[in-house]
Write a protein that holds these residues in place. Structure first.
Motif, PDB file in Angstrom:
ATOM      1  N   TYR A  81       5.302   0.298   1.139  1.00  0.00           N
ATOM      2  CA  TYR A  81       4.375   0.941   2.062  1.00  0.00           C
ATOM      3  C   TYR A  81       3.403  -0.077   2.620  1.00  0.00           C
ATOM      4  N   ALA A  82       2.989   0.159   3.834  1.00  0.00           N
ATOM      5  CA  ALA A  82       1.895  -0.629   4.387  1.00  0.00           C
ATOM      6  C   ALA A  82       0.623  -0.265   3.643  1.00  0.00           C
ATOM      7  N   ASP A  83      -0.272  -1.205   3.535  1.00  0.00           N
ATOM      8  CA  ASP A  83      -1.528  -0.956   2.821  1.00  0.00           C
ATOM      9  C   ASP A  83      -2.284   0.232   3.409  1.00  0.00           C
ATOM     10  N   ALA A  84      -2.188   0.397   4.720  1.00  0.00           N
ATOM     11  CA  ALA A  84      -2.953   1.446   5.392  1.00  0.00           C
ATOM     12  C   ALA A  84      -2.517   2.853   4.994  1.00  0.00           C
ATOM     13  N   VAL A  85      -1.296   2.989   4.485  1.00  0.00           N
ATOM     14  CA  VAL A  85      -0.795   4.325   4.157  1.00  0.00           C
ATOM     15  C   VAL A  85      -0.503   4.499   2.674  1.00  0.00           C
ATOM     16  N   LYS A  86      -0.650   3.444   1.916  1.00  0.00           N
ATOM     17  CA  LYS A  86      -0.331   3.489   0.492  1.00  0.00           C
ATOM     18  C   LYS A  86      -1.194   4.545  -0.205  1.00  0.00           C
ATOM     19  N   GLY A  87      -0.527   5.368  -1.002  1.00  0.00           N
ATOM     20  CA  GLY A  87      -1.227   6.442  -1.702  1.00  0.00           C
ATOM     21  C   GLY A  87      -1.306   7.737  -0.919  1.00  0.00           C
ATOM     22  N   ARG A  88      -1.004   7.677   0.362  1.00  0.00           N
ATOM     23  CA  ARG A  88      -1.062   8.890   1.196  1.00  0.00           C
ATOM     24  C   ARG A  88       0.313   9.302   1.722  1.00  0.00           C
TER      25      ARG A  88
END
Length: 122
Positions: A60-67
């Motif tokens: 995942y890209a950092d901007a979306v990680k966890g979401r």
């Protein structure tokens, strides 16, 4: 060639969830790495997420990680992107892509869908 068709985009409020689906036809995606990219207005296409053919590795890209979560169903020839807690900056056209390596580089993917618009409003 794999033909890809995205669906599930739309207009949502910040904090909402949305699931994008990518249906493949013409060839099985069983042996393909799959990925999602997005492109916001006036910006370059950027990597969102990728998944290997056997689903063992996801990125995942950092901007979306966890979401965001990517998952695939090879039997149905589909790959999906579950997007939770959407933010204004997630607004973009989302593209599904198929390739032979699960990387974050667009040029490594040979087949692309037409894209699905996701708009997140405040």
């Amino acid at each position: 060639q794999v033909r890809l068709a995205e669906s599930g985009g739309g207009l949502v409020q910040a904090g909402d969830s949305l699931r994008l689906s990518c249906a493949a036809s013409g060839r099985t995606i069983t042996y393909y790495a799959m990925a999602w990219f997005r492109q916001a207005l006036g910006k370059e296409r950027e990597f969102v997420s990728s998944i290997t053919s056997n689903s063992r590795n996801v990125a995942y890209a950092d901007a979306v990680k966890g979401r965001f979560s990517i998952f695939r169903d090879n039997a149905k020839n589909t790959v999906n992107l579950q997007m939770n807690d959407l933010k204004l900056e997630d607004t973009a056209v989302y593209y599904c892509a198929a390739g032979f390596s699960a990387t974050n580089q667009p040029k490594q993917y040979k087949d692309w869908g037409q894209g699905a618009q996701v708009t997140v409003a405040s």
